[in-house]
Design a protein around this motif. Structure first.
Motif, PDB file in Angstrom:
ATOM      1  N   LEU A 297       0.820  -1.223   0.000  1.00 15.70           N
ATOM      2  CA  LEU A 297       0.000   0.000   0.000  1.00 15.70           C
ATOM      3  C   LEU A 297       0.848   1.265   0.000  1.00 15.70           C
ATOM      4  O   LEU A 297       0.496   2.255  -0.621  1.00 15.70           O
ATOM      5  N   SER A 298       1.969   1.201   0.734  1.00 13.95           N
ATOM      6  CA  SER A 298       2.733   2.447   0.866  1.00 13.95           C
ATOM      7  C   SER A 298       3.726   2.664  -0.272  1.00 13.95           C
ATOM      8  O   SER A 298       4.140   3.772  -0.534  1.00 13.95           O
ATOM      9  N   ARG A 299       4.113   1.583  -0.958  1.00 18.42           N
ATOM     10  CA  ARG A 299       5.123   1.694  -2.024  1.00 18.42           C
ATOM     11  C   ARG A 299       4.723   2.728  -3.088  1.00 18.42           C
ATOM     12  O   ARG A 299       5.511   3.623  -3.407  1.00 18.42           O
ATOM     13  N   ARG A 319       9.487  10.397 -13.560  1.00 17.91           N
ATOM     14  CA  ARG A 319       8.106   9.926 -13.710  1.00 17.91           C
ATOM     15  C   ARG A 319       7.864   8.803 -12.715  1.00 17.91           C
ATOM     16  O   ARG A 319       8.794   8.094 -12.323  1.00 17.91           O
ATOM     17  N   VAL A 320       6.589   8.640 -12.343  1.00 12.21           N
ATOM     18  CA  VAL A 320       6.257   7.573 -11.388  1.00 12.21           C
ATOM     19  C   VAL A 320       6.017   6.283 -12.163  1.00 12.21           C
ATOM     20  O   VAL A 320       5.234   6.273 -13.117  1.00 12.21           O
ATOM     21  N   VAL A 321       6.716   5.216 -11.763  1.00 11.97           N
ATOM     22  CA  VAL A 321       6.470   3.903 -12.379  1.00 11.97           C
ATOM     23  C   VAL A 321       6.105   2.947 -11.254  1.00 11.97           C
ATOM     24  O   VAL A 321       6.921   2.646 -10.388  1.00 11.97           O
ATOM     25  N   LEU A 322       4.839   2.508 -11.251  1.00  7.31           N
ATOM     26  CA  LEU A 322       4.384   1.624 -10.171  1.00  7.31           C
ATOM     27  C   LEU A 322       4.836   0.195 -10.465  1.00  7.31           C
ATOM     28  O   LEU A 322       5.026  -0.166 -11.635  1.00  7.31           O
ATOM     29  N   PRO A 328      -3.017  -0.984  -6.758  1.00 10.35           N
ATOM     30  CA  PRO A 328      -4.395  -0.551  -6.543  1.00 10.35           C
ATOM     31  C   PRO A 328      -4.816   0.405  -7.670  1.00 10.35           C
ATOM     32  O   PRO A 328      -4.007   1.208  -8.136  1.00 10.35           O
ATOM     33  N   VAL A 329      -6.083   0.273  -8.080  1.00 13.95           N
ATOM     34  CA  VAL A 329      -6.582   1.069  -9.214  1.00 13.95           C
ATOM     35  C   VAL A 329      -6.417   2.559  -8.939  1.00 13.95           C
ATOM     36  O   VAL A 329      -6.011   3.346  -9.805  1.00 13.95           O
ATOM     37  N   GLU A 330      -6.736   2.955  -7.680  1.00 13.25           N
ATOM     38  CA  GLU A 330      -6.662   4.375  -7.331  1.00 13.25           C
ATOM     39  C   GLU A 330      -5.236   4.900  -7.519  1.00 13.25           C
ATOM     40  O   GLU A 330      -5.017   6.017  -7.964  1.00 13.25           O
ATOM     41  N   ARG A 336      -1.086   8.063 -13.182  1.00 19.58           N
ATOM     42  CA  ARG A 336      -1.320   8.646 -14.503  1.00 19.58           C
ATOM     43  C   ARG A 336      -1.472  10.161 -14.399  1.00 19.58           C
ATOM     44  O   ARG A 336      -0.858  10.918 -15.147  1.00 19.58           O
ATOM     45  N   SER A 337      -2.317  10.593 -13.411  1.00 20.11           N
ATOM     46  CA  SER A 337      -2.569  12.041 -13.274  1.00 20.11           C
ATOM     47  C   SER A 337      -1.277  12.772 -12.941  1.00 20.11           C
ATOM     48  O   SER A 337      -0.997  13.847 -13.479  1.00 20.11           O
TER      49      SER A 337
END
Ligand code: ADP
Length: 744
Positions: A297-299, A319-322, A328-330, A336-337
């Protein structure tokens, strides 16, 4: 606290708490169950013992009845003695009212006396009395000591002939029965008689002493005829006990089956230990899972925070790369945002950077343009103003009055134009933040002297009196840029002169004020400023109605002064009354280290005057190196005015150098912006040549910016004059240079 730690704590609380509560609940249930199982067991054992004792009592009664009937007969019944012995009868006898034994049936022990022992009869008094009141009933005595001192129970019956039948039974059966029950470590059975005295008990001493337990709560319950299970404190075991108890109908004996509660807890604890082990494993697993989930959750949040931090530091490429799994979808939406936002910011930033770059370029262009205009305007202005001055001072061909006025106009407007150029240069530098400052310790006296010297000519011309109120004062060292401070004071004093009336006065005074500042005041007896216009005083290009008047000005002097004073860590202010006068003041930091200053015995002006006399009688040769023919022509015209001076000229540095080595002039005047070798390079060459090393060289240039002047003096010029030249300045400088040669 980190997000992961927070989530971890929350998850641990929600997962570990139920596991803990479950473990506690399980332990409690196990203990309760254990108690209920044990209580049931004890109840059953107590009942079984009771049933055995009831049967025993019935057997005792029937054997006793049979024996009492048989006592009348002379003929003995065969096997009776054997039967009685099996039931632990000692004997059965009948006694008369005096206690004498009438008949006797022996079993395990026969009395050897005629009379029933008196002490036993005494103890059996209550039982005999009861039996007497219920003829034909068999009454059981409490446990008593027989004549041999052993515990025994007596069965008593009132017979039809008035005698009593008495049967003595040992307590052996009770003891056997009691000893047949043992469980756990200290679980046992105990039997008491109807009065609460011990018949059978694991403590032998109690059996022998026929211990009275009627004070113990469970015994009291039994004496009241109750059955069931109870918990109580046992003095014999010195522990809390749980006991099943029952009462034997008829004789009223009590049977109890107690066990220390600790044993039950111990058993429950064994079960709980297993549960606790499972709970601990559960807690470990829950904690591990919590740590893992909190990481998941925190990553993404951590990645976002890192990205935001990088962006805040100015790295717009981040850039953020999960992670690929468990996103999680959120978080995906947020990713993306966020990335889109950075794309936008980056795009806009690029546009802004380009714009800023263009702005810098155009600002540089503007500065370069103003700087080159400064140079380009000064060169022709040198000729214009120079020749106008020439006309003014030419004594051979004096001007007519009209010509004189025309020359004055040329000079005034030319100077005004120069002032405007200077101020535009300053404004440009202040706006660009490139105004060079040279903060150093400088005596306030030097600043005042220079300012007063520079203003006096204008004041004399306008017939304004300059009053120096600082003259008798001990003045401190200032920590400031003297050139810029003089510029500000000169602006204030020239305003005092300009916006004054003929015959008016301008005073210069000062005082030390709070905060380690010297307040320098310039007050005049001039026109003053109307109250309603005072708030616009420092607005650039605001002349407060003087635009169309006779007084020259640009409207930016005060605005520049304020910005300079602020850069010098000072303050500027004013008070003014319309038609009465104004007082402008500036606060300038005083140096923290004040050293005693040596009084300069000979002032600059006096020195000038002192030398001027010597110079005229000697003929001197000057060399002027200048590429602009107009300026050359002007210098020739100026120098031509002075009989003791000869002028050689050279259009570039090379010719100038050759002339210097061959003609050895007394002084060289040199432009700096020369074609080919520039003035600074030429100076170096002259200094490196033995023949020309000692010749003083004065720069005459349109490079008038402070850093240019400083660089020129550092390069080794003996003096530095800026164009357009003031004839008076030129001549004073030349004379001073000759004087120093002569004095050397
Ligand atoms: P400039 O004198 O070139 O017009 P300044 O910025 O020095 O520009 O002054 C702005 C205006 O403030 C002047 O035009 C004048 O109207 C007014 N002013 C400045 N000093 C004085 C003074 N000592 N007495 C009266 N008016 C003044």
């Amino acid at each position: 606290m980190k997000l992961r730690t927070l989530i971890f704590i929350a998850l641990v609380v929600v997962s570990v708490l139920p596991v803990g509560m479950l473990a506690y609940w399980q332990h409690k249930t196990v203990v309760d169950n254990e108690f209920s199982v044990v209580e049931n067991q004890h109840k059953v054992i107590a009942r079984d013992l009771t049933i055995a004792l009831e049967r025993y009592a019935t057997d005792l009664k029937s054997a006793f009845r049979m024996t009492t009937q048989n006592l009348q007969n002379v003929q003995k019944v065969s096997g009776l003695e054997q039967h009685l012995s099996e039931l632990y009868f000692q004997h059965v006898c009948s006694i008369d009212a005096n206690g004498y034994i009438q008949r006797l049936q022996c079993a395990l022990a026969c009395p050897q006396v005629d009379r029933f022992p008196e002490p036993v009869l005494a103890v059996l008094g209550g039982t005999l009395h009861k039996a007497a009141s219920r003829p034909n009933d068999i009454v059981f005595s409490p446990i008593v000591r027989n004549p041999r001192g052993q515990p025994a129970i007596y069965l008593v019956k009132k017979m039809a002939d008035g005698n009593f039948a008495i049967g003595e039974v040992s307590s052996d059966y009770f003891v056997e029965l009691q000893q047949s029950v043992a469980f756990g470590e200290k679980g046992h059975a105990a039997i008491v008689d109807q009065t609460g005295h011990v018949i059978a008990h694991p403590l032998k001493a109690w059996v022998e002493s026929i211990e009275d337990l009627s004070g113990v709560s469970v015994v009291q319950q039994m004496m009241n005829g109750e059955n069931g299970v109870t918990r109580f404190y046992s003095p014999a075991v010195e522990a809390d006990m749980v006991a099943g108890f029952n009462v034997v109908d008829g004789p009223g004996w009590g049977v109890m089956v107690p066990q220390p509660q600790a044993e039950i807890f111990m058993h429950a604890r064994d079960v709980s230990k297993a549960a606790l082990t499972i709970a601990i494993i559960g807690i470990f697993v829950a904690s591990f899972l919590s740590w893992w989930i909190s990481g998941i959750l925190s990553r993404p949040m951590q990645l976002l925070a890192d990205a935001a931090q990088s962006v805040a530091r100015g790295d717009l490429t981040h850039r953020v790369v999960l992670p690929d799994k468990l996103r999680p979808v959120e978080m995906l939406k947020l990713q993306r945002s966020f990335n889109q936002m950075i794309d936008d910011v980056s795009r806009k930033n690029t546009v802004l950077v380009n714009l800023a770059h263009e702005a810098v370029i155009s600002s540089n262009h503007k500065s370069a343009f103003i700087s080159s205009m400064n140079h380009e305007l000064r060169t022709p202005m040198n000729a214009v103003l120079g020749f106008a001055q020439m006309l003014e001072i030419n004594q051979q061909e004096p001007l007519t009055e009209t010509q004189q006025t025309a020359v004055e106009h040329i000079l005034r407007n030319g100077n005004h134009l120069l002032e405007l150029i200077d101020q535009m240069m300053d404004l440009n530098k202040i706006e660009a933040g490139t105004l060079p400052l040279n903060i150093e310790e400088i005596p306030a006296r030097d600043v005042f002297d220079e300012t007063l010297y520079l203003i006096r000519a204008r004041a004399n011309h306008d017939k304004i009196e300059i009053v120096d109120d600082t003259v008798d004062k001990k003045l401190p060292l200032l920590m400031t840029d003297s050139t810029r401070l003089i510029q500000v004071l000169l602006n204030l004093m020239s305003n005092g002169v300009k916006y004054n009336r003929p015959g008016g006065r301008v005073n210069l005074s000062c005082e030390e004020v709070e905060g380690g500042m010297l307040r320098i005041k310039v007050s005049d007896t001039g026109l003053g400023i109307p109250l309603e216009q005072q708030d616009k005083l420092f607005t650039p290009f605001e002349r407060l109605g003087h635009e169309l008047g006779q007084i020259d000005g640009t409207g930016i002097g005060l605005s520049i002064s304020r910005q300079i004073v602020e850069k010098l860590d000072g303050h500027i202010g004013f008070e003014s009354e319309y038609n009465v006068g104004s007082c402008f003041w500036v606060d300038i930091p005083i140096s923290s280290e004040q050293t005693e200053l040596e009084e300069d015995s000979v002032g600059e002006a006096e020195a000038n005057e002192a030398v001027s006399g010597n110079v005229v009688d000697k003929v001197r040769t000057l060399l002027y190196i200048e590429d602009n023919p107009d300026n050359l022509h002007l210098m020739e015209a100026i120098i031509g005015q002075f009989k003791h001076l000869r002028l050689l000229s050279a259009p570039n540095a090379l010719i100038g150098y050759d002339l210097s080595t061959s003609k050895r002039p007394d002084l060289i005047l040199m432009d700096i912006n020369l074609p080919g070798m520039n003035g600074v390079q030429a100076l170096k060459r002259l200094r490196d040549t033995r023949e020309t090393r000692e010749i003083p060289v004065i720069a005459v240039t349109s490079n008038n910016q402070p850093h240019e002047v400083e660089a020129g003096l550092r390069a080794g010029f003996d003096a530095y004059l800026t164009k357009p030249i003031k004839v008076s300045d030129l001549m004073r400088t030349i004379e001073r240079t000759f004087a120093s040669i002569d004095n050397a």
